[in-house]
Design a protein around this motif. Structure first.
Motif, short mmCIF file in Angstrom:
data_model
loop_
_atom_site.label_atom_id
_atom_site.label_comp_id
_atom_site.label_asym_id
_atom_site.label_seq_id
_atom_site.Cartn_x
_atom_site.Cartn_y
_atom_site.Cartn_z
N MET A 25 0.86 -1.18 0.00
CA MET A 25 0.00 0.00 0.00
C MET A 25 0.89 1.23 0.00
SD MET A 25 -3.18 -0.60 2.55
CE MET A 25 -2.22 -1.52 3.76
N LYS A 26 0.90 1.93 -1.09
CA LYS A 26 1.81 3.08 -1.17
C LYS A 26 1.18 4.33 -0.57
CE LYS A 26 4.79 1.47 -4.78
NZ LYS A 26 5.28 1.70 -6.13
N CYS A 27 2.04 5.20 -0.09
CA CYS A 27 1.54 6.44 0.51
C CYS A 27 1.07 7.39 -0.58
CB CYS A 27 2.64 7.10 1.34
SG CYS A 27 4.05 7.62 0.39
N THR A 28 0.19 8.28 -0.22
CA THR A 28 -0.33 9.22 -1.21
C THR A 28 0.50 10.51 -1.23
OG1 THR A 28 -1.93 9.82 0.48
CG2 THR A 28 -2.70 8.38 -1.27
N HIS A 29 1.04 10.85 -0.08
CA HIS A 29 1.90 12.04 -0.02
C HIS A 29 3.30 11.63 0.38
CE1 HIS A 29 -1.37 14.87 -0.39
NE2 HIS A 29 -2.06 14.06 0.40
N LYS A 30 4.28 11.97 -0.43
CA LYS A 30 5.66 11.68 -0.04
C LYS A 30 6.16 12.78 0.88
CE LYS A 30 6.97 8.56 -3.66
NZ LYS A 30 8.05 8.07 -4.49
N LYS A 31 6.94 12.37 1.87
CA LYS A 31 7.50 13.36 2.79
C LYS A 31 8.61 14.13 2.07
CE LYS A 31 8.06 9.99 6.08
NZ LYS A 31 8.45 9.36 7.36
N GLN A 32 8.92 15.30 2.59
CA GLN A 32 10.06 16.03 2.06
C GLN A 32 11.34 15.38 2.57
OE1 GLN A 32 9.91 20.24 2.18
NE2 GLN A 32 11.88 20.32 1.14
N LYS A 33 12.29 15.17 1.69
CA LYS A 33 13.54 14.52 2.10
C LYS A 33 14.51 15.55 2.67
CE LYS A 33 12.97 10.89 -1.29
NZ LYS A 33 11.66 11.39 -1.78
N PRO A 34 15.20 15.19 3.74
CA PRO A 34 16.18 16.13 4.30
C PRO A 34 17.39 16.27 3.37
CG PRO A 34 16.28 14.03 5.45
CD PRO A 34 15.14 13.93 4.49
N GLU A 35 18.10 17.37 3.48
CA GLU A 35 19.35 17.56 2.75
C GLU A 35 20.36 16.51 3.19
OE1 GLU A 35 20.36 19.89 0.50
OE2 GLU A 35 18.26 20.54 0.43
N THR A 95 11.88 6.91 6.08
CA THR A 95 11.40 7.00 4.69
C THR A 95 9.87 6.96 4.64
OG1 THR A 95 11.49 4.61 4.37
CG2 THR A 95 13.52 5.82 3.95
N ASP A 96 9.33 6.89 3.44
CA ASP A 96 7.87 6.97 3.27
C ASP A 96 7.14 5.68 3.64
OD1 ASP A 96 7.54 9.64 2.36
OD2 ASP A 96 8.46 9.05 0.45
N HIS A 97 7.84 4.56 3.60
CA HIS A 97 7.16 3.28 3.83
C HIS A 97 7.85 2.44 4.89
CE1 HIS A 97 5.95 4.62 -0.18
NE2 HIS A 97 4.78 4.09 0.14
N MET A 98 7.15 1.42 5.34
CA MET A 98 7.76 0.47 6.26
C MET A 98 7.19 -0.92 5.96
SD MET A 98 5.85 1.65 9.77
CE MET A 98 4.28 1.00 10.28
N LEU A 107 11.04 -3.36 -0.16
CA LEU A 107 10.85 -2.10 0.57
C LEU A 107 11.85 -1.04 0.09
CD1 LEU A 107 9.49 -0.49 2.90
CD2 LEU A 107 11.22 -1.46 4.44
N ILE A 108 13.11 -1.46 -0.06
CA ILE A 108 14.12 -0.49 -0.50
C ILE A 108 13.83 -0.02 -1.91
CG2 ILE A 108 16.57 -0.06 -0.90
CD1 ILE A 108 17.23 -2.10 1.21
N ARG A 109 13.38 -0.93 -2.77
CA ARG A 109 13.04 -0.52 -4.14
C ARG A 109 12.00 0.60 -4.12
NH1 ARG A 109 12.75 -6.30 -5.44
NH2 ARG A 109 14.86 -6.84 -6.13
N ILE A 110 11.01 0.44 -3.25
CA ILE A 110 9.93 1.44 -3.18
C ILE A 110 10.44 2.78 -2.65
CG2 ILE A 110 7.77 1.97 -1.95
CD1 ILE A 110 7.02 -1.00 -2.32
N ASP A 111 11.37 2.72 -1.70
CA ASP A 111 11.88 3.97 -1.11
C ASP A 111 13.29 4.31 -1.59
OD1 ASP A 111 9.63 4.74 0.23
OD2 ASP A 111 10.20 3.84 2.15
N LYS A 112 13.60 3.86 -2.78
CA LYS A 112 14.96 3.99 -3.32
C LYS A 112 15.45 5.44 -3.39
CE LYS A 112 17.61 2.25 -7.20
NZ LYS A 112 17.58 1.61 -8.53
N ASP A 113 14.51 6.34 -3.67
CA ASP A 113 14.86 7.77 -3.76
C ASP A 113 15.43 8.32 -2.47
OD1 ASP A 113 13.80 7.67 -6.22
OD2 ASP A 113 12.01 8.87 -5.76
#
Ligand SMILES: Cc1ncc(COP(=O)(O)O)c(C=O)c1O
Ligand SMILES: Cc1ncc(COP(=O)(O)O)c(C=O)c1O
Lengths: 360, 360
Positions: free
Chosen positions: B9-19, B30-33, B120-126
C-alpha cells in the motif's frame, strides 16, 4: 512537587467485568488508565486519567529498540467492610525511581504518583474483586518514546498506570512448588541491571524457565552470575531459608531486586524475635543443610504470591525435598499475617497499609 | 518457506527529504515500512509494505513490560553508477534469528525477510542519499505485542523494517576516538543476553556512557562481567588490537555480540596473510604492550562506523595513547577496503554484497 492539575476524562461505556472466578493474572484491564508525558523542556507534564486505550507510538520509539523502561507491581485489596487498602505503595514508587536512576530515566515525584494512583483506583473502584485472595493488580511503568535510533537516553517518556483485577494466587490454599536451580543462564551480574525493575531482566529469564518446565519444576532458582555458586532469587521472588530455627536470605548483592515483601518479612520476623540474617548463601550449603536435617523451610516472597513455599529443589543431580514437600509453619504464619494486614483483617502495627478512603 | 503474498500500500503524499548534509543517525524515516504479524495459530502472516505510520499497541503489550524484542542494523549503499548494494544482509537475518532464539521469539524465514527488505528499499529507493559516506540505515526488529502481564513469552509479535537515511559517520575523514575502560558497570555476563541484539543490553549501557563522557572519552570499552579483567567490546562495536604486527580480537566468550564487520575484518586480514587471533585479551596485557611499545593500533568495528580507530584508552589511572593518537595504516586500509566493497567502488572478491538490481 509539581502541582499540575490532574485532568480526568471518563469513559462513556464501561466494559463488562469478568467473573471473580474467571480472573487470571494481568489479563483484564479496568476502564481507565493514568498517563503523563515527559520532555526535557517541560519535565513531567499533562497528568491525566483517560479511558483505557491503545498507545500510539512511532515505530522508532526508543522503547522498542533500546529497552529503556522501568515498571512496578503492587496490589489494592478490598476488605470485608468494603474499604480498599494499598500495601506500602510509597516503597514501590521509591523503587521505581531507583530503577529509573539505573536506566537514566528522569525521576517522578513520589507523593504525586501516589495521589494519582489513588484517584485512578477511586474511579475504577468497582473493578476491585471481592472473592478471598483476589485483588487489583497495579502496574505503573515508564517507557522511552523519542523516535530516534541513536543509542542514548531518550528525551521523551510516558509514565502510565494500568490496573488489572487478578484472581487468587492459591486457588486451593497455599501450596509448595518445585524449583529448578539454574546453572547455565544468568539473570543478572554485579554492575548490570539486576537491582532495577526493568523489562530486559524479565525476557532474559524465559530460556531458564523453559529448562525448569522441561525438568518438571514450577520456577527457577537463580544463582549469582559470576560463580553460579550463591543463591539469588526464585523466579520473580526473593528467597528465604529456615535453617535450624533461624531465617537466612541472600543479602543485597548488587544483582538482586530488593523486594518489598522481602523487606516486610524481615521486619515481621524481627518483631517476632526470630533471628534473621542477610548474607551470601551458597547452594552447596543448602544441600548440606538438607543432608544434615537442618533445612527446615524454604520460601519465596513477592507481591504476586506473597509467600510461596518451596517443597523441592533440583540442582544438577541433587534433589532436595524440603519439609516433606509440605508448607512449613513459619511460611504459613508469614502468609497469614501478611495477607491479613494487606486485606485489613488483621491489625497493622507497622502502618504498612494506606486506606484509599483516608484523606491525605 | 511460507509463500504469502506481499501486500503493498503506497503512501499518497511523499515526505520532504532532508538535505544530505543535514542527515543525522536514525532521525529521519522513509515513506514506507514493512510489517508482518505473528500468532500461534497462523505463524508469521500478513506481510505488507505500508506508509510509515505510528503503531497502535495496548498499554499491556509485553514489549513495554518484559522487553521481549530483538533487532538488527545494516545499510544500503548507493554506488557511483546509481546501483544499490546491501552488505552481507543474510548474516543480519541469521543473527536476528539467533537473537530471537535467546529471547524465545519464533524465527522468521531468512530468505523471505531479504526479499521483503529488497522490495521495501526498491519502493523507497529515492531516499538513499548520494553524498560520499552517506547510506540508508535499515532497522529490522521484532516486538512482543500480547497484552498480558504474566511473565512468559508472548503469543503475538510484530516484525517490522524501517529505513533511515544517515549522514557520513566521519564528516572530516576517519579519525581516532578516546575510550573509557569501564570497571564498574557490566554490559553482559556469560549465560545472559550479551550474544543477542536485544533492547535491554543497550539501555543498560547508558550509565557507563555517562561515565565515559564525564571522563572526556567518546565511548566505553567493556570488560568481562565476571572479573572485569578481559576486554569485550567498544560501545556498540567489536574491538581489535594490532600487537607487534599481529591482530588480536576477543574471542566469542558468550557475552560478546558477533559482529558482521568483525567477521569481515577477520576474513579480510586472513586474505591479506596478516595473522589474526581470536582469544581472551586482558586489559593488563594492553597496558603492558603499550609500555613495551608493541601496541600498534586499536580499532572498533561495526556497521555504523565500519572501522573506528582508537587513539586513547583510559583505564583507572592508566592513560594509554595509541599510535600517537593517529589513525594507523591497517585501520585505514581496512576502512578503505570495506567501504570500497560496500559502495561498489572496489571489487568484491568475497561475494559479500547483494545488488538490489539483481533478480533473485
Ligand atoms: C526479580 C524480582 N525479584 C523479587 C520480586 C519481589 O518483589 P516484591 O516483594 O516487591 O513484589 C520481584 C517483583 O515482584 C521481582 O520482579
Ligand atoms: C553490542 C554490539 N557489538 C558489536 C556490534 C557490531 O556488529 P556489526 O559489525 O554486525 O554491526 C554491534 C552492532 O552494530 C553491537 O550492537
Amino acid at each position: 512537587m509539581t502541582t499540575q492539575k490532574l485532568e480526568i476524562m471518563k469513559c462513556t461505556h464501561k466494559k463488562q467485568k469478568p467473573e471473580s472466578s474467571a480472573l487470571e493474572f494481568g489479563k483484564y484491564f479496568t476502564d481507565h488508565m493514568f498517563i503523563m508525558d515527559y520532555s526535557e523542556e517541560k519535565g513531567w507534564y499533562s497528568p491525566r486519567i483517560i479511558p483505557y486505550q491503545p498507545l500510539t507510538l512511532d515505530p522508532a520509539a526508543m522503547v522498542f529498540h533500546y529497552g529503556q523502561t522501568v515498571f512496578e507491581g503492587l496490589k489494592a485489596y478490598r476488605s470485608e467492610d468494603g474499604s480498599v487498602r494499598l500495601f506500602r505503595p510509597e516503597e514501590n514508587f521509591k523503587r521505581l525511581n531507583q530503577s529509573s536512576d539505573r536506566l537514566s530515566i528522569p525521576p517522578i515525584d513520589e507523593a504525586q504518583m501516589l495521589a494519582y494512583l489513588k484517584e485512578l483506583i477511586r474511579i475504577d473502584k468497582d473493578w476491585i474483586p471481592t472473592m478471598p485472595g483476589t485483588s487489583l493488580y497495579i502496574r505503573p511503568f515508564v517507557i522511552a518514546t523519542e523516535p530516534t535510533l541513536g543509542v542514548a537516553p531518550s528525551r521523551n517518556y510516558k509514565f502510565m498506570i494500568i490496573l488489572s483485577p487478578v484472581g487468587a494466587y492459591y486457588k486451593e490454599g497455599i501450596n509448595p512448588i518445585g524449583i529448578f536451580v539454574e546453572d547455565q543462564y544468568t539473570r543478572a551480574a554485579p554492575g548490570g541491571t539486576g537491582t532495577a525493575k526493568t523489562a530486559g531482566n524479565y525476557c532474559a529469564a524465559y530460556k531458564a524457565q523453559e529448562r525448569a518446565t522441561a525438568n518438571k519444576q514450577a520456577q527457577v532458582l537463580w544463582l549469582d552470575g559470576m560463580e553460579k555458586k550463591y543463591v539469588e532469587e526464585v523466579g520473580s521472588m526473593n528467597v528465604f531459608f529456615k535453617l535450624n530455627g533461624e531465617v537466612h536470605t541472600p543479602g543485597l548483592s548488587g544483582s538482586i531486586l530488593e523486594g518489598i515483601t522481602r523487606k516486610s518479612v524481615i521486619e515481621l520476623l524481627k518483631s517476632w524475635d526470630i533471628p534473621v540474617f542477610e548474607r551470601r548463601i551458597s547452594i552447596e550449603e543448602i544441600v548440606s543443610a538438607s543432608k544434615s536435617g537442618t533445612l527446615e523451610e524454604v520460601f519465596g516472597t513477592g507481591t504476586a504470591a506473597v509467600i510461596s513455599p518451596v517443597g523441592e529443589l533440583l540442582w544438577k543431580d541433587h534433589k532436595i525435598v524440603v519439609n516433606n514437600n509440605e508448607t512449613g509453619a513459619l511460611s504459613k504464619r508469614l502468609y497469614t499475617e501478611l495477607t491479613g494486614i494487606q486485606t485489613g483483617e488483621q491489625k497493622d502495627p507497622f502502618g504498612w497499609t494506606v486506606r484509599l478512603e483516608d484523606e491525605e
